[in-house]
Design a protein around this motif. Structure first.
Motif, PDB file in Angstrom:
ATOM      1  N   LEU A 216      36.897  33.189  45.888  1.00 42.80           N
ATOM      2  CA  LEU A 216      36.607  32.424  44.682  1.00 42.80           C
ATOM      3  C   LEU A 216      36.280  33.401  43.558  1.00 42.80           C
ATOM      4  N   LEU A 217      37.109  33.444  42.522  1.00 45.23           N
ATOM      5  CA  LEU A 217      36.900  34.332  41.377  1.00 45.23           C
ATOM      6  C   LEU A 217      36.083  33.608  40.321  1.00 45.23           C
ATOM      7  N   SER A 218      35.110  34.329  39.741  1.00 44.22           N
ATOM      8  CA  SER A 218      34.254  33.743  38.703  1.00 44.22           C
ATOM      9  C   SER A 218      33.805  34.834  37.752  1.00 44.22           C
ATOM     10  N   GLU A 219      33.008  34.413  36.740  1.00 43.84           N
ATOM     11  CA  GLU A 219      32.481  35.338  35.723  1.00 43.84           C
ATOM     12  C   GLU A 219      33.597  36.159  35.089  1.00 43.84           C
ATOM     13  N   GLY A 220      34.609  35.423  34.619  1.00 47.68           N
ATOM     14  CA  GLY A 220      35.716  36.106  33.968  1.00 47.68           C
ATOM     15  C   GLY A 220      36.515  36.978  34.910  1.00 47.68           C
ATOM     16  N   ASN A 221      36.649  36.524  36.176  1.00 51.11           N
ATOM     17  CA  ASN A 221      37.394  37.261  37.214  1.00 51.11           C
ATOM     18  C   ASN A 221      36.774  38.615  37.532  1.00 51.11           C
ATOM     19  N   ARG A 222      35.478  38.759  37.264  1.00 58.97           N
ATOM     20  CA  ARG A 222      34.780  39.995  37.609  1.00 58.97           C
ATOM     21  C   ARG A 222      33.954  39.854  38.888  1.00 58.97           C
ATOM     22  N   LYS A 223      33.882  38.642  39.421  1.00 59.12           N
ATOM     23  CA  LYS A 223      33.106  38.402  40.632  1.00 59.12           C
ATOM     24  C   LYS A 223      33.995  37.692  41.640  1.00 59.12           C
ATOM     25  N   ALA A 224      33.921  38.128  42.892  1.00 58.62           N
ATOM     26  CA  ALA A 224      34.684  37.512  43.971  1.00 58.62           C
ATOM     27  C   ALA A 224      33.724  37.090  45.079  1.00 58.62           C
ATOM     28  N   THR A 225      33.852  35.833  45.525  1.00 65.05           N
ATOM     29  CA  THR A 225      32.995  35.303  46.575  1.00 65.05           C
ATOM     30  C   THR A 225      33.863  34.810  47.719  1.00 65.05           C
ATOM     31  N   ALA A 226      33.582  35.319  48.917  1.00 63.33           N
ATOM     32  CA  ALA A 226      34.328  34.869  50.092  1.00 63.33           C
ATOM     33  C   ALA A 226      33.859  33.480  50.490  1.00 63.33           C
TER      34      ALA A 226
ATOM     35  N   LEU B 164      33.081  53.794  37.999  1.00 63.39           N
ATOM     36  CA  LEU B 164      32.992  52.406  38.434  1.00 63.39           C
ATOM     37  C   LEU B 164      31.687  52.180  39.169  1.00 63.39           C
ATOM     38  N   GLU B 165      31.084  51.019  38.951  1.00 63.65           N
ATOM     39  CA  GLU B 165      29.925  50.588  39.723  1.00 63.65           C
ATOM     40  C   GLU B 165      30.244  49.230  40.336  1.00 63.65           C
ATOM     41  N   MET B 166      29.746  48.992  41.543  1.00 63.52           N
ATOM     42  CA  MET B 166      30.036  47.747  42.231  1.00 63.52           C
ATOM     43  C   MET B 166      28.764  47.223  42.876  1.00 63.52           C
ATOM     44  N   GLU B 167      28.562  45.916  42.799  1.00 60.54           N
ATOM     45  CA  GLU B 167      27.408  45.267  43.417  1.00 60.54           C
ATOM     46  C   GLU B 167      27.918  44.219  44.401  1.00 60.54           C
ATOM     47  N   TRP B 168      27.320  44.194  45.618  1.00 59.13           N
ATOM     48  CA  TRP B 168      27.777  43.215  46.595  1.00 59.13           C
ATOM     49  C   TRP B 168      26.607  42.723  47.438  1.00 59.13           C
ATOM     50  N   LYS B 169      26.818  41.558  48.045  1.00 58.28           N
ATOM     51  CA  LYS B 169      25.863  40.977  48.976  1.00 58.28           C
ATOM     52  C   LYS B 169      26.576  40.737  50.294  1.00 58.28           C
ATOM     53  N   GLY B 170      25.880  40.990  51.387  1.00 57.42           N
ATOM     54  CA  GLY B 170      26.486  40.803  52.695  1.00 57.42           C
ATOM     55  C   GLY B 170      26.423  42.066  53.518  1.00 57.42           C
ATOM     56  N   LEU B 171      27.100  42.020  54.665  1.00 54.21           N
ATOM     57  CA  LEU B 171      27.035  43.145  55.588  1.00 54.21           C
ATOM     58  C   LEU B 171      27.900  44.311  55.151  1.00 54.21           C
ATOM     59  N   GLN B 172      29.083  44.042  54.622  1.00 56.13           N
ATOM     60  CA  GLN B 172      29.972  45.138  54.262  1.00 56.13           C
ATOM     61  C   GLN B 172      30.941  44.680  53.189  1.00 56.13           C
ATOM     62  N   VAL B 173      31.568  45.659  52.568  1.00 57.67           N
ATOM     63  CA  VAL B 173      32.593  45.398  51.568  1.00 57.67           C
ATOM     64  C   VAL B 173      33.583  46.556  51.605  1.00 57.67           C
ATOM     65  N   CYS B 174      34.832  46.275  51.379  1.00 61.63           N
ATOM     66  CA  CYS B 174      35.869  47.311  51.322  1.00 61.63           C
ATOM     67  C   CYS B 174      36.352  47.434  49.893  1.00 61.63           C
ATOM     68  N   PHE B 175      36.350  48.672  49.415  1.00 59.95           N
ATOM     69  CA  PHE B 175      36.756  48.929  48.040  1.00 59.95           C
ATOM     70  C   PHE B 175      37.646  50.160  48.043  1.00 59.95           C
ATOM     71  N   SER B 176      38.792  50.089  47.432  1.00 61.70           N
ATOM     72  CA  SER B 176      39.725  51.208  47.491  1.00 61.70           C
ATOM     73  C   SER B 176      40.255  51.542  46.115  1.00 61.70           C
ATOM     74  N   LEU B 177      40.574  52.819  45.932  1.00 58.94           N
ATOM     75  CA  LEU B 177      41.201  53.310  44.717  1.00 58.94           C
ATOM     76  C   LEU B 177      42.541  53.924  45.094  1.00 58.94           C
TER      77      LEU B 177
END
Length: 364
Positions: free
Chosen positions: A295-305, A337-350
Motif C-alpha cells: 500500500l503506497l501512501s504519503e505521496g508514494n514515499r511510504k510503503a506498507t505491506a 538516502l535515509e530510510m525508516e522502517w517498522k518490523g523485523l526486516q527490510v530489503c533495500f537495494s541500489l
C-alpha cells in the motif's frame, strides 16, 4: 681547458667558509685550505673551545697553527683569472640563474592566472548568491504577502458572514420577543375579561379588542449543530496542508539544486550527517511496479505491506512475486538516502549501470 675542468678547478680554489674563490689562500696542518681572513675569523669565533679546529674535518690543533700563504693555490687562482675561466664559469652560472628565473617567473605567471581565476570565481559566487537571495526574498515576500492578504480576506469574509447571519437571527429573535410580549398582554386581558359577569359588557369588550399581529414563521428555526464554520475551518486546514506539502517538496528540490551548484574547487568528503544531507535525494516509489500487497501512501514515499491485495492497474513492470517496488527517480552522481522502517526486516537495494549493459545490485 674544458668546462668540466674549469668546474673542477673552481671547486678546488673555493673557500668552504665563504663559498667564494679564495683570497690569500692558506693551508692548515690537516690539508684543507681557506681564505686567510675566513679561517682567522672562524677561529676567533670559537671562544667556547680551547683548541682551534678545522671547519671541515673538525681536527683540533694546539696551539693555533701559524697561517702561511699557499703560493701554489694563489698562483692557480691568478692563472684562472688570466685564461678567463672564472668569467666563463660565472657566465654559465648566470645562464643557469637566468633559466631558473625564467622558470620561476613562468610559475608566478601561471599562479597569477589561477589567482585571478579564483578571484573571478569568488566574485561570480558572491554575485550569483546575492541574486539568488534577492530573487528568493522577492518570491517569498510575494508568497507571504499573498498569504497575509488571503488571511485578511478570509477573516473579513467570515466576519461579514457572521454579521449577516447574526442580523437575521437577531431580527427573528426580536419579532418573536415582540410577539410573545403581545400574546402575554392579550392573555392577561382575556383573563381579566373572563371574570366579567355582565354578558353584554363581556361581548362588547371582546369585540372591541384589536386583532393580533401576524404570526412569525418559525418553520425554518430547527435544532442544528452549533459548529456553523467548521466546514470553513476544515477547508482552510486542508488547503493550507496541501500548500505546506508543496512548499516542503519544493524545498527538497531547492536543496537538491543547491547541492548541485558547481564550484571550481573540489568539495571535501562529507563526514557528518549535516554534510551528507547536502547530497540528499527524495525518493518516491513507482506505483506501476509496486506489488499488489504493498500500500503506497504519503505521496508514494511510504510503503506498507498488507494481507489484502491493492487495486492497481495492470502493468508489465509490476512485481507479481516479490513484495517490492522500484523508485520513480534515477540516481545520478553522489546521493545520500535515509530510510525508516517498522518490523523485523527490510530489503533495500541500489543498482547502477556497468559497461552500459551489466548491472550490479547492492543489498543493504
Amino acid at each position: 681547458m674544458s668546462q668540466k675542468g674549469a668546474q673542477l678547478d673552481l671547486d678546488s680554489i673555493s673557500c668552504s667558509i665563504c663559498l667564494d674563490v679564495m683570497k690569500d689562500p692558506v693551508t692548515i696542518p690537516c690539508g684543507h685550505s681557506y681564505c686567510m681572513g675566513c679561517i682567522k675569523n672562524y677561529w676567533d669565533g670559537e671562544k667556547q673551545n680551547e683548541k682551534e679546529s678545522c671547519p671541515q674535518c673538525r681536527k683540533a690543533f694546539t696551539p693555533r697553527p701559524d697561517l702561511v700563504k699557499n703560493t701554489m693555490l694563489a698562483f692557480l687562482v691568478e692563472q684562472l683569472k688570466k685564461t678567463g675561466l672564472l668569467d666563463v664559469e660565472r657566465t654559465e652560472t648566470q645562464k643557469e640563474l637566468g633559466v631558473s628565473r625564467q622558470n620561476i617567473q613562468k610559475r608566478i605567471q601561471d599562479r597569477d592566472k589561477y589567482v585571478k581565476l579564483l578571484e573571478e570565481e569568488e566574485e561570480a559566487i558572491n554575485c550569483s548568491a546575492n541574486k539568488a537571495v534577492e530573487h528568493s526574498e522577492e518570491k517569498y515576500t510575494e508568497l507571504l504577502t499573498a498569504m497575509v492578504n488571503m488571511r485578511s480576506m478570509m477573516k473579513e469574509r467570515i466576519r461579514v458572514q457572521q454579521e449577516s447571519q447574526g442580523n437575521q437571527v437577531r431580527d427573528v429573535h426580536k419579532k418573536l420577543e415582540k410577539e410573545i410580549s403581545e400574546l402575554k398582554s392579550r392573555d392577561a386581558e382575556l383573563k381579566k375579561l373572563s371574570q366579567e359577569e355582565d354578558l353584554n359588557q363581556l361581548q362588547q369588550i371582546y369585540d372591541s379588542l384589536p386583532p393580533l399581529s401576524g404570526s412569525t414563521d418559525t418553520s425554518s428555526i430547527k435544532p442544528r449543530p452549533l459548529g456553523y464554520f467548521n466546514e470553513v475551518t476544515a477547508s482552510v486546514t486542508k488547503d493550507l496542508n496541501k500548500l505546506l506539502d508543496i512548499v516542503t517538496e519544493d524545498w527538497c528540490g531547492i536543496a537538491l539544486a543547491l547541492s548541485k551548484v558547481d564550484m571550481l574547487l573540489p568539495k571535501p568528503e562529507p563526514r557528518s550527517r549535516a554534510e551528507f544531507i547536502q547530497l540528499s535525494r527524495v525518493i518516491t516509489l513507482d506505483p506501476n511496479t509496486a506489488n499488489r500487497r504493498l500500500l503506497l501512501s504519503e505521496g508514494n514515499r511510504k510503503a506498507t505491506a498488507t494481507e489484502r491485495q491493492q487495486v492497481y492497474f495492470c502493468h508489465p513492470d509490476r512485481f507479481d512475486v516479490h513484495t517490492q517496488a522500484l523508485s520513480g527517480e534515477a540516481l545520478n552522481g553522489r546521493c545520500y538516502l535515509e530510510m525508516e522502517w517498522k518490523g523485523l526486516q527490510v530489503c533495500f537495494s541500489l543498482a547502477y549501470l556497468l559497461f552500459c549493459k551489466l548491472t550490479q545490485t547492492e543489498v543493504i
